[in-house]
Design a protein around this motif. Structure first.
Motif, mmCIF file in Angstrom:
data_model
loop_
_atom_site.group_PDB
_atom_site.id
_atom_site.type_symbol
_atom_site.label_atom_id
_atom_site.label_comp_id
_atom_site.label_asym_id
_atom_site.label_seq_id
_atom_site.Cartn_x
_atom_site.Cartn_y
_atom_site.Cartn_z
ATOM 1 N N LEU A 54 0.901 -1.166 0.031
ATOM 2 C CA LEU A 54 -0.140 -0.201 -0.223
ATOM 3 C C LEU A 54 0.902 1.267 -0.176
ATOM 4 O O LEU A 54 1.831 1.104 0.786
ATOM 5 N N TYR A 55 0.649 2.346 -0.842
ATOM 6 C CA TYR A 55 1.521 3.295 -0.969
ATOM 7 C C TYR A 55 0.630 4.765 -1.297
ATOM 8 O O TYR A 55 -0.547 4.532 -1.905
ATOM 9 N N ALA A 56 0.837 5.701 -0.960
ATOM 10 C CA ALA A 56 0.430 7.034 -1.287
ATOM 11 C C ALA A 56 1.331 7.810 -2.155
ATOM 12 O O ALA A 56 2.603 7.883 -1.911
ATOM 13 N N GLU A 57 0.995 8.470 -3.213
ATOM 14 C CA GLU A 57 1.600 9.187 -4.294
ATOM 15 C C GLU A 57 1.074 10.696 -4.016
ATOM 16 O O GLU A 57 -0.025 10.941 -4.051
ATOM 17 N N ILE A 58 1.907 11.888 -4.063
ATOM 18 C CA ILE A 58 1.714 13.055 -3.638
ATOM 19 C C ILE A 58 2.554 13.742 -4.816
ATOM 20 O O ILE A 58 3.691 13.542 -5.046
ATOM 21 N N GLU A 59 1.799 14.509 -5.622
ATOM 22 C CA GLU A 59 2.568 15.388 -6.775
ATOM 23 C C GLU A 59 1.876 16.715 -6.415
ATOM 24 O O GLU A 59 0.973 17.108 -6.064
ATOM 25 N N TRP A 60 2.974 17.880 -6.426
ATOM 26 C CA TRP A 60 2.722 19.263 -6.264
ATOM 27 C C TRP A 60 3.766 19.826 -7.313
ATOM 28 O O TRP A 60 4.631 19.511 -7.545
ATOM 29 N N ILE A 61 3.307 21.197 -7.164
ATOM 30 C CA ILE A 61 4.306 22.097 -7.928
ATOM 31 C C ILE A 61 5.096 23.139 -7.054
ATOM 32 O O ILE A 61 4.466 23.585 -5.929
ATOM 33 N N SER A 62 6.387 23.082 -6.905
ATOM 34 C CA SER A 62 7.079 23.821 -5.856
ATOM 35 C C SER A 62 7.054 25.274 -6.029
ATOM 36 O O SER A 62 6.436 25.675 -7.153
ATOM 37 N N ARG A 63 7.513 26.108 -5.085
ATOM 38 C CA ARG A 63 7.699 27.599 -5.182
ATOM 39 C C ARG A 63 8.366 27.885 -6.511
ATOM 40 O O ARG A 63 8.387 29.009 -7.041
ATOM 41 N N GLU A 64 9.384 27.063 -6.893
ATOM 42 C CA GLU A 64 10.235 27.438 -8.206
ATOM 43 C C GLU A 64 9.566 26.997 -9.484
ATOM 44 O O GLU A 64 10.071 27.270 -10.481
ATOM 45 N N GLY A 65 8.370 26.439 -9.448
ATOM 46 C CA GLY A 65 7.462 25.902 -10.623
ATOM 47 C C GLY A 65 7.903 24.716 -11.064
ATOM 48 O O GLY A 65 7.270 24.354 -12.003
ATOM 49 N N LYS A 66 8.463 23.755 -10.371
ATOM 50 C CA LYS A 66 8.907 22.605 -10.589
ATOM 51 C C LYS A 66 7.915 21.553 -10.346
ATOM 52 O O LYS A 66 7.407 21.613 -8.976
ATOM 53 N N ARG A 67 7.299 20.390 -11.124
ATOM 54 C CA ARG A 67 6.439 19.416 -10.843
ATOM 55 C C ARG A 67 7.317 18.249 -9.856
ATOM 56 O O ARG A 67 8.378 18.070 -10.237
ATOM 57 N N VAL A 68 6.754 18.046 -8.777
ATOM 58 C CA VAL A 68 7.586 17.164 -7.628
ATOM 59 C C VAL A 68 6.648 16.071 -7.355
ATOM 60 O O VAL A 68 5.414 16.302 -7.006
ATOM 61 N N GLU A 69 7.244 15.055 -7.107
ATOM 62 C CA GLU A 69 6.461 13.768 -6.662
ATOM 63 C C GLU A 69 7.168 12.987 -5.674
ATOM 64 O O GLU A 69 8.354 12.829 -5.798
ATOM 65 N N GLU A 70 6.390 12.475 -4.813
ATOM 66 C CA GLU A 70 6.912 11.957 -3.501
ATOM 67 C C GLU A 70 6.168 10.549 -3.280
ATOM 68 O O GLU A 70 4.650 10.583 -3.846
ATOM 69 N N THR A 71 6.525 9.635 -2.675
ATOM 70 C CA THR A 71 5.963 8.296 -2.440
ATOM 71 C C THR A 71 5.926 8.045 -0.750
ATOM 72 O O THR A 71 6.911 8.068 -0.291
ATOM 73 N N ILE A 72 4.758 7.751 -0.119
ATOM 74 C CA ILE A 72 4.785 7.328 1.128
ATOM 75 C C ILE A 72 4.275 5.730 0.838
ATOM 76 O O ILE A 72 3.341 5.344 0.495
ATOM 77 N N LYS A 73 5.202 5.083 1.353
ATOM 78 C CA LYS A 73 5.113 3.535 1.443
ATOM 79 C C LYS A 73 4.503 3.161 2.672
ATOM 80 O O LYS A 73 4.862 3.353 3.747
ATOM 81 N N PHE A 74 3.640 2.087 2.565
ATOM 82 C CA PHE A 74 2.788 1.563 3.732
ATOM 83 C C PHE A 74 2.935 0.153 3.786
ATOM 84 O O PHE A 74 2.049 -0.766 4.190
ATOM 85 N N SER A 75 4.023 -0.619 3.101
ATOM 86 C CA SER A 75 4.126 -2.042 3.134
ATOM 87 C C SER A 75 4.554 -2.624 4.182
ATOM 88 O O SER A 75 4.985 -1.804 5.418
ATOM 89 N N GLU A 76 4.132 -3.763 4.694
ATOM 90 C CA GLU A 76 4.372 -4.282 6.076
ATOM 91 C C GLU A 76 5.497 -5.294 6.133
ATOM 92 O O GLU A 76 5.827 -5.754 5.397
#
Length: 141
Positions: free
Chosen positions: A119-141
């Motif tokens: 199980l994991y969550a993906e978050i994507e946003w645009i930074s203050r510098e205008g760059k598209r950034v993506e991170e993952t929160i992992k929930f593996s057991e």
């Protein structure tokens, strides 16, 4: 980092088995708190968490959040949201919630919290510098 709290199973008055898990986790820039997964009969309820941007700075006007379960090597999206808004600060954001049919495994059986592979969550946003950034929160057991 993964924290699972309050994982319970109970029978409801209609004799349906109810399973509830609350997830908390984090990536480099984000914390996810109080995210709930509830299976009740044939229905999966996902959401009601809070997403916090860890840095004390305003981020731009776009955020995307997706909760994904990998079941028998196949991805199943449990919840997804995208928000675009000018002038809004996304440092603290409610994940919203979703209701869907309980996903099936390769044997055609409804998943449970016990047989999920990942199980994991993906978050994507645009930074203050205008760059598209993506991170993952992992929930593996």
């Amino acid at each position: 980092m993964l924290f699972i709290t309050g994982c319970t199973s109970e029978k409801t008055s209609s004799d349906k088995l109810t399973q509830l898990s609350t997830l908390n986790g984090e990536s480099e820039h984000w914390q996810l708190q109080g995210y709930k997964l509830k299976i009740e009969g044939d229905t999966l309820f996902a959401g009601d968490g809070e997403l916090h941007y860890k840095l004390d700075e305003k981020i731009t006007d776009y955020i995307s959040f997706k909760m994904v379960a990998v079941i028998d090597d196949k991805e199943s999206v449990l919840q997804e949201m995208k928000i675009v808004s000018s002038g809004r600060n996304f440092n603290k954001q409610d994940t919203g919630k979703a209701e869907l049919k309980v996903p099936m495994n390769n044997e055609g059986e409804k998943i449970t919290f016990i047989n999920k592979d990942k199980l994991y969550a993906e978050i994507e946003w645009i930074s203050r510098e205008g760059k598209r950034v993506e991170e993952t929160i992992k929930f593996s057991e």
